[in-house]
Scaffold this motif. Structure first.
Motif, PDB file in Angstrom:
ATOM      1  N   MET A  53      16.713  46.993  64.594  1.00  0.00           N
ATOM      2  CA  MET A  53      17.802  47.104  63.619  1.00  0.00           C
ATOM      3  C   MET A  53      17.523  46.154  62.465  1.00  0.00           C
ATOM      4  O   MET A  53      17.066  45.026  62.665  1.00  0.00           O
ATOM      5  CB  MET A  53      19.116  46.725  64.299  1.00  0.00           C
ATOM      6  N   PHE A  54      17.755  46.635  61.254  1.00  0.00           N
ATOM      7  CA  PHE A  54      17.569  45.802  60.067  1.00  0.00           C
ATOM      8  C   PHE A  54      18.940  45.615  59.432  1.00  0.00           C
ATOM      9  O   PHE A  54      19.616  46.587  59.120  1.00  0.00           O
ATOM     10  CB  PHE A  54      16.637  46.499  59.066  1.00  0.00           C
ATOM     11  N   ILE A  55      19.316  44.353  59.241  1.00  0.00           N
ATOM     12  CA  ILE A  55      20.614  44.084  58.610  1.00  0.00           C
ATOM     13  C   ILE A  55      20.373  43.291  57.326  1.00  0.00           C
ATOM     14  O   ILE A  55      19.616  42.317  57.312  1.00  0.00           O
ATOM     15  CB  ILE A  55      21.563  43.324  59.553  1.00  0.00           C
ATOM     16  N   ARG A  56      21.012  43.752  56.299  1.00  0.00           N
ATOM     17  CA  ARG A  56      20.813  43.182  54.964  1.00  0.00           C
ATOM     18  C   ARG A  56      21.113  41.693  54.953  1.00  0.00           C
ATOM     19  O   ARG A  56      22.102  41.248  55.564  1.00  0.00           O
ATOM     20  CB  ARG A  56      21.751  43.928  54.001  1.00  0.00           C
ATOM     21  N   ARG A  57      20.267  40.938  54.248  1.00  0.00           N
ATOM     22  CA  ARG A  57      20.511  39.487  54.146  1.00  0.00           C
ATOM     23  C   ARG A  57      21.716  39.252  53.243  1.00  0.00           C
ATOM     24  O   ARG A  57      21.758  39.740  52.116  1.00  0.00           O
ATOM     25  CB  ARG A  57      19.278  38.800  53.601  1.00  0.00           C
TER      26      ARG A  57
END
Ligand SMILES: Nc1ncnc2c1ncn2[C@@H]1O[C@H](COP(=O)(O)OP(=O)(O)OP(=O)(O)O)[C@@H](O)[C@H]1O
Length: 809
Positions: A53-57
């Protein structure tokens, strides 16, 4: 409830991931995430690729100057991400193997954590829905454990117990006890109620009651839990075959963590600051503990144990040799990103990974360098997958197979041979390699029988045929592909045999060929057809003009002996097949489709008419007594509910009396006392009726038991009779026999014993068949609501007392 497909499944390959040097992760520690199905995945802020999963910084979102830069994301590796999936899928992927390991003596912990309202309780319990399809993990664990229990018999015994507790910041409550239900936070294991689970029905009722006793806050859509709850299953497996009883104990904890949140968030406006803080603290304590665990610092681990009742309770089970499963629950809405990031980090700590930050270009803007990087990564992943696959194909995985697995494979082989499953169903490498090994063994066994028979046949004609000649002949015979070719070759063969002045060899070969056909795998399951084939071939041969009268006589003699031997071989094959490979099949009589004809013949045979009549009348009795029993049980349960209501009335009257006692006069007091006395009288009468009704229920039950015992005997007799019939009519025993479906139609076996509270004394045989229906879930929910309103009232009274006391002081 969700019905969309599973988005991403588990991936075991973590080799490309940066890991902490103190990595805790082994294959018994898995971290999954479930995205709330109530929110849409906002692609700009959250991206999912496989189980990553990639979560926006967030700093990029907040800082206007950085917004022009390519978006940068935190990358989190998980063991699987669920979005809009069925409860069953979550269970199969996350929990099923944990329960299996539990029954083998391994402890397990499953933690549902996440933001308030993100779906933790739905995953762990799922009791608010009306269908058992939507049941969460807890009821499914009960079901799976009871199914495993059924397999224990003889000297092996399995006992399942459960405890259910709720933990606030300062107190621990026993959810299996009526309110007030406090237990000492440091002696939870000793003081909490252990409920013995014998049936799914009882266990579910306790689960619903426990759910009702939890502290909740009403929100617009649902009831939010304030505290963390722990449902523990205790499994004891005893082997009584030794002088000293061999006992293995294991525990599985299902933890529904209090919802974490940020004070002021819209998701938790109904919670006080203290409640939010306490929930966050519970998560942080666990997080801190895992950090110690990852660093393997024994000293700190010990000191941490004493800081938190939850960790203290889990104690020895909270280590890396247990099976640990974490299911994080997150919302992907922009405003919840911060808390979601915190949940994702928690998961990474457990796995021992270090989240890394990466930049993901939008597809349209993808530069050639990024494309190459992306493709290189994909290539690396595929290469690793290829290596793993080739390893799996070449490794002998069959050596590590336990007896349960072997049994399962034997069943697969049997099902395949019976055409119940296709080759595609034996797709797993281990299954396939074992299954093929079994096919080979089976074939070798039959081949040996065939060779033996051939030699015996040759000897009986006083002439020995050398092995080479046998194989030569056999090759020639087996090369025949069509009947016309076969006829021409028979002619040629016979001429050649005549030349060698040994016509009898030809005869023997043709007979052996027939035996070959007779004991082939196909014909094994189509006995009747084969039997007639044998007869036809034999009669054709006998009538063949090319054979002399004496040869005919010899041939007919030979045919009979071959037939007998073929039948013997087949019977031996049947029994060895049944003993060695499918020994589990003959237990329950079963009718397989191509034996339906045989069954019809049997059921119409006048010899068995009276027996069949008896079977039918026994089934009829079972049906009718069962119906009466269910009616009586229904009444019994209604009475029980009534008694509970009266008891509740008494409690309430007493309470009101207490409160009014200070300012009430004697007259009011007398009215209350009279009301209480009336309630007591009502209760006594209701209890008397209840006892009487109980007797009626048990009477029906014992009658039912008699008929069910008779049914068991009849079933055995039926098997024997059908077998005898088949032997008589077809000269072959049936490999598997079952009562006709017609026969058991309407019987208690096909009726699902319904709902209702079932007393502990109910015979296990009956209880085993109970399936949880929607009506029953409705009843449980009613019981839950009643209990909840009772607890809420009592809690309110207690709080008022405390408040009054404070004011007074
Ligand atoms: N997978 C799902 N399918 C359908 N409804 C769901 C699902 N997950 C959650 N919900 C709904 O969302 C609401 C909140 O769910 P749930 O009570 O499970 O959350 P929670 O995380 O335990 O909340 P809290 O921390 O406040 O106790 C409920 O109304 C529930 O029915």
């Amino acid at each position: 409830m969700d019905c969309a497909t599973k988005l991403v499944t588990s991936r075991q390959n973590f080799s490309s991931i940066k890991t902490n040097k103190y990595q805790l992760g082994n294959h018994y520690v898995k971290v999954f995430y479930r995205i709330s199905s109530l929110c849409k995945i906002d692609q700009e802020h959250v991206k999912i690729s496989d189980s990553t999963m990639f979560i926006r910084r967030l700093e990029q979102l907040k800082d206007v100057t950085k917004q022009a830069m390519p978006p940068s994301y935190w990358e989190f590796i998980t063991d699987g991400i669920f979005y809009k999936v069925q409860q069953k899928d979550v269970y199969d992927e996350v929990v099923e193997d944990v329960v299996k390991r539990l029954a083998e003596g391994s402890n397990g912990i499953l933690v549902g954590f996440g933001q308030t309202g993100s779906g933790k309780s739905t995953t762990i319990a799922g009791l608010e829905f009306v269908s058992n399809e939507n049941f969460g993990i807890a009821p499914r664990v009960v079901k799976q454990l009871l199914e495993i229990k059924k397999q224990f018999n003889g000297n092996n015994r399995m006992t399942i117990e459960m405890s259910y507790i709720e933990m606030s910041k300062t107190a621990v409550y026993d959810l299996l006890k009526q309110y007030p239900n406090n237990v000492n936070p440091w002696h939870v294991d000793k003081e909490s109620t252990k409920f013995i689970i014998n049936t799914e029905c009882q266990a579910l009722k306790e689960l619903y009651l426990g759910e009702a006793r939890k502290e909740t806050k009403e929100t617009k859509n649902y009831l939010s839990h304030i505290n963390t709850s722990v449902l523990t299953f205790y499994v004891t497996i005893e082997d009584l075959s030794f002088n000293n009883v061999n006992r293995v104990k294991s525990r599985l904890h299902l933890i529904d963590m209090a919802g974490s949140d940020t004070v002021g968030n819209l998701t938790c406006v109904f919670k006080t600051k203290g409640e939010v803080g306490s929930a966050n603290l519970a998560k942080t304590s666990l997080e801190q503990f895992f950090l110690c665990l990852v660093e393997k610092s024994q000293k700190t681990i010990k000191s941490r144990l004493r800081t938190n009742p939850l960790i203290f309770f889990l104690k020895d089970d909270l280590n890396i040799s247990s099976t640990l499963r974490f299911i994080g629950h997150i919302n992907t809405d922009k405003e919840d990103l911060q808390i979601s990031l915190s949940m994702m980090r928690f998961g990474q700590i457990i796995k021992g990974y270090k989240p890394s930050s990466i930049q993901i270009e939008q597809p349209a803007k993808m530069t050639p360098e990024n494309k190459i990087r992306y493709l290189q990564r994909k290539l690396q992943e595929l290469e690793e997958e290829r290596i793993q696959n080739s390893m799996l194909l070449n490794v002998d995985l069959t050596s590590n197979i336990n007896s349960e697995r072997a049994e399962h494979l034997q069943k697969i082989v049997k099902d395949y041979l019976n055409n119940h499953i296709s080759e595609l169903d034996i797709i797993r490498v281990v299954d396939a390699s074992m299954a093929f090994k079994m096919f080979k063994d089976l074939y070798t066994q039959w081949e040996q029988e065939r060779q033996k028979l051939y030699k015996e046949a040759s000897l009986s004609f006083g002439k020995r045929i050398s092995d080479s000649e046998i194989s030569l002949q056999k090759k020639k015979w087996s090369s025949r592909s069509s009947s016309t070719m076969a006829t021409t070759k028979v002619g040629k063969e016979k001429r050649r045999v005549k030349k060698s002045k040994d016509a009898s060899v030809d005869e023997k070969l043709s007979m052996v060929e027939k035996v070959d056909k007779q004991i082939s795998v196909q014909s094994f399951f189509d006995s009747r057809a084969k039997h007639s084939t044998l007869k036809t071939i034999a009669s054709q041969d006998i009538s063949s003009g090319s054979i002399s009268q004496s040869a005919k006589r010899r041939k007919s003699k030979f045919t009979t002996s071959i037939q007998r031997r073929a039948s013997e071989v087949k019977q031996r094959s049947v029994s060895s097949f049944t003993d060695g490979i499918i020994s589990d099949t003959v237990v329950t009589p079963d009718i397989i489709p191509n034996q339906m004809e045989a069954w019809n013949g049997f059921s119409k045979d006048p010899k068995y008419t009276s027996f069949m009549e008896e079977c039918k009348s026994n089934e009829k009795n079972i049906s009718s007594i069962y119906e009466q029993y269910i009616e009586a049980l229904k009444l019994l349960n209604e009475q029980k509910v009534n008694i509970d209501a009266i008891k509740q009335e008494i409690i309430e009257t007493k309470m009101i009396m207490k409160f009014k006692s200070t300012d009430s006069d004697k007259y009011t007091e007398a009215i209350f006392m009279e009301a209480e006395a009336k309630c007591k009288e009502k209760k006594d009468n209701a209890e008397k009726d209840h006892v009487h009704q109980k007797e009626i229920v048990f009477r029906y039950l014992s009658e039912l038991k008699i008929y069910l015992d008779r049914r068991r005997d009849l079933k055995e007799e039926l098997t024997r009779n059908f077998d005898a019939f088949c032997k008589e009519k077809f000269n072959l025993p049936m490999p598997t026999v079952k009562c006709s479906t017609e026969l058991i139609k309407g019987s208690a076996a096909s009726i699902q014993l319904n709902e209702f509270h079932v007393d502990e004394n109910m015979p296990e045989k009956l209880v085993e068949t109970i399936e949880i229906s929607e009506i029953q879930i409705g009843q449980f929910k009613k019981i839950m609501q009643k209990e909840r309103s009772k607890v809420v009232k009592m809690r309110a009274l207690d709080n008022k007392k405390i408040y009054d006391k404070k004011c007074y002081l």
